[in-house]
Design a protein around this motif. Sequence first.
Motif, mmCIF file in Angstrom:
data_model
loop_
_atom_site.group_PDB
_atom_site.id
_atom_site.type_symbol
_atom_site.label_atom_id
_atom_site.label_comp_id
_atom_site.label_asym_id
_atom_site.label_seq_id
_atom_site.Cartn_x
_atom_site.Cartn_y
_atom_site.Cartn_z
ATOM 1 N N CYS A 3 17.009 92.342 -10.916
ATOM 2 C CA CYS A 3 18.316 93.276 -10.796
ATOM 3 C C CYS A 3 18.604 93.694 -11.973
ATOM 4 N N VAL A 4 18.574 94.998 -12.026
ATOM 5 C CA VAL A 4 18.679 95.985 -13.330
ATOM 6 C C VAL A 4 20.076 96.828 -12.995
ATOM 7 N N ALA A 5 20.800 96.838 -14.123
ATOM 8 C CA ALA A 5 22.070 97.440 -14.314
ATOM 9 C C ALA A 5 21.820 98.590 -15.151
ATOM 10 N N SER A 6 22.765 99.663 -14.579
ATOM 11 C CA SER A 6 22.811 100.778 -15.452
ATOM 12 C C SER A 6 24.089 101.282 -15.395
ATOM 13 N N GLY A 7 24.298 102.485 -16.451
ATOM 14 C CA GLY A 7 25.904 102.959 -16.341
ATOM 15 C C GLY A 7 26.655 102.373 -17.289
ATOM 16 N N ARG A 8 26.482 101.035 -17.430
ATOM 17 C CA ARG A 8 27.355 100.311 -18.434
ATOM 18 C C ARG A 8 26.599 98.897 -18.714
ATOM 19 N N THR A 9 26.681 98.459 -19.692
ATOM 20 C CA THR A 9 26.091 97.445 -20.205
ATOM 21 C C THR A 9 26.847 95.796 -19.521
ATOM 22 N N ILE A 10 26.041 95.057 -19.178
ATOM 23 C CA ILE A 10 26.545 94.080 -18.492
ATOM 24 C C ILE A 10 26.591 92.746 -19.072
ATOM 25 N N VAL A 11 26.471 92.912 -20.576
ATOM 26 C CA VAL A 11 26.496 91.935 -21.304
ATOM 27 C C VAL A 11 27.783 90.985 -21.329
ATOM 28 N N THR A 12 29.047 91.557 -20.868
ATOM 29 C CA THR A 12 30.044 90.621 -20.685
ATOM 30 C C THR A 12 30.470 90.417 -19.207
ATOM 31 N N TYR A 13 29.641 90.759 -18.349
ATOM 32 C CA TYR A 13 29.630 90.457 -17.074
ATOM 33 C C TYR A 13 29.178 89.297 -16.531
ATOM 34 N N ASN A 14 29.720 88.750 -15.504
ATOM 35 C CA ASN A 14 29.224 87.665 -14.831
ATOM 36 C C ASN A 14 28.472 88.299 -13.437
ATOM 37 N N MET A 15 27.111 87.565 -13.217
ATOM 38 C CA MET A 15 26.445 88.277 -12.395
ATOM 39 C C MET A 15 26.130 87.176 -11.134
ATOM 40 N N GLY A 16 25.981 87.667 -10.059
ATOM 41 C CA GLY A 16 25.625 86.711 -8.917
ATOM 42 C C GLY A 16 24.581 87.525 -8.100
ATOM 43 N N TRP A 17 23.956 86.267 -7.151
ATOM 44 C CA TRP A 17 23.193 86.981 -5.848
ATOM 45 C C TRP A 17 23.802 86.254 -4.796
ATOM 46 N N PHE A 18 23.870 87.222 -3.693
ATOM 47 C CA PHE A 18 24.156 86.641 -2.438
ATOM 48 C C PHE A 18 23.033 86.988 -1.504
ATOM 49 N N ARG A 19 23.067 86.472 -0.174
ATOM 50 C CA ARG A 19 22.286 87.030 0.789
ATOM 51 C C ARG A 19 22.870 87.039 2.286
ATOM 52 N N GLN A 20 22.251 87.860 2.972
ATOM 53 C CA GLN A 20 22.814 88.052 4.357
ATOM 54 C C GLN A 20 21.653 87.933 5.397
#
Length: 123
Positions: free
Chosen positions: A21-38
């Motif tokens: 999962c690649v983030a763009s538009g803003r750094t995610i260095v201070t963000y928590n990240m998650g994976w979900f599935r459906q």
Amino acid sequence: VQLQASGGGLVQVGDSLRLSCVASGRTIVTYNMGWFRQAPGKEREFVAAISWSGDSAYYADLVKGRFTISRDNGENTVILQMNGLKREDTAVYYCATKVSGMSVQTAASYDYWGQGTLVTVSS
């Protein structure tokens, strides 16, 4: 923040896959990240999450011991390594990010979502 998930595909039971999962538009260095599935006909469910620092990781009981979440803040990327895949792991996998560290297992608490990548496990 825009999130782009990739790495899904068709595999057999017992195989491994590595989702990115690649983030763009803003750094995610201070963000928590998650994976979900459906899965088809089912509600979206929590899979794994990782704190912004990478020091803390959380897993759903169904994937604990088989899946590993990691992140590379320098590359704005989060990885979900999936080993020992089972048929019941078949689903569309979504990455998501949130600023708050609370309620990491709750989909509604996430601020941004990627488009999803399909994982199909056949026997």
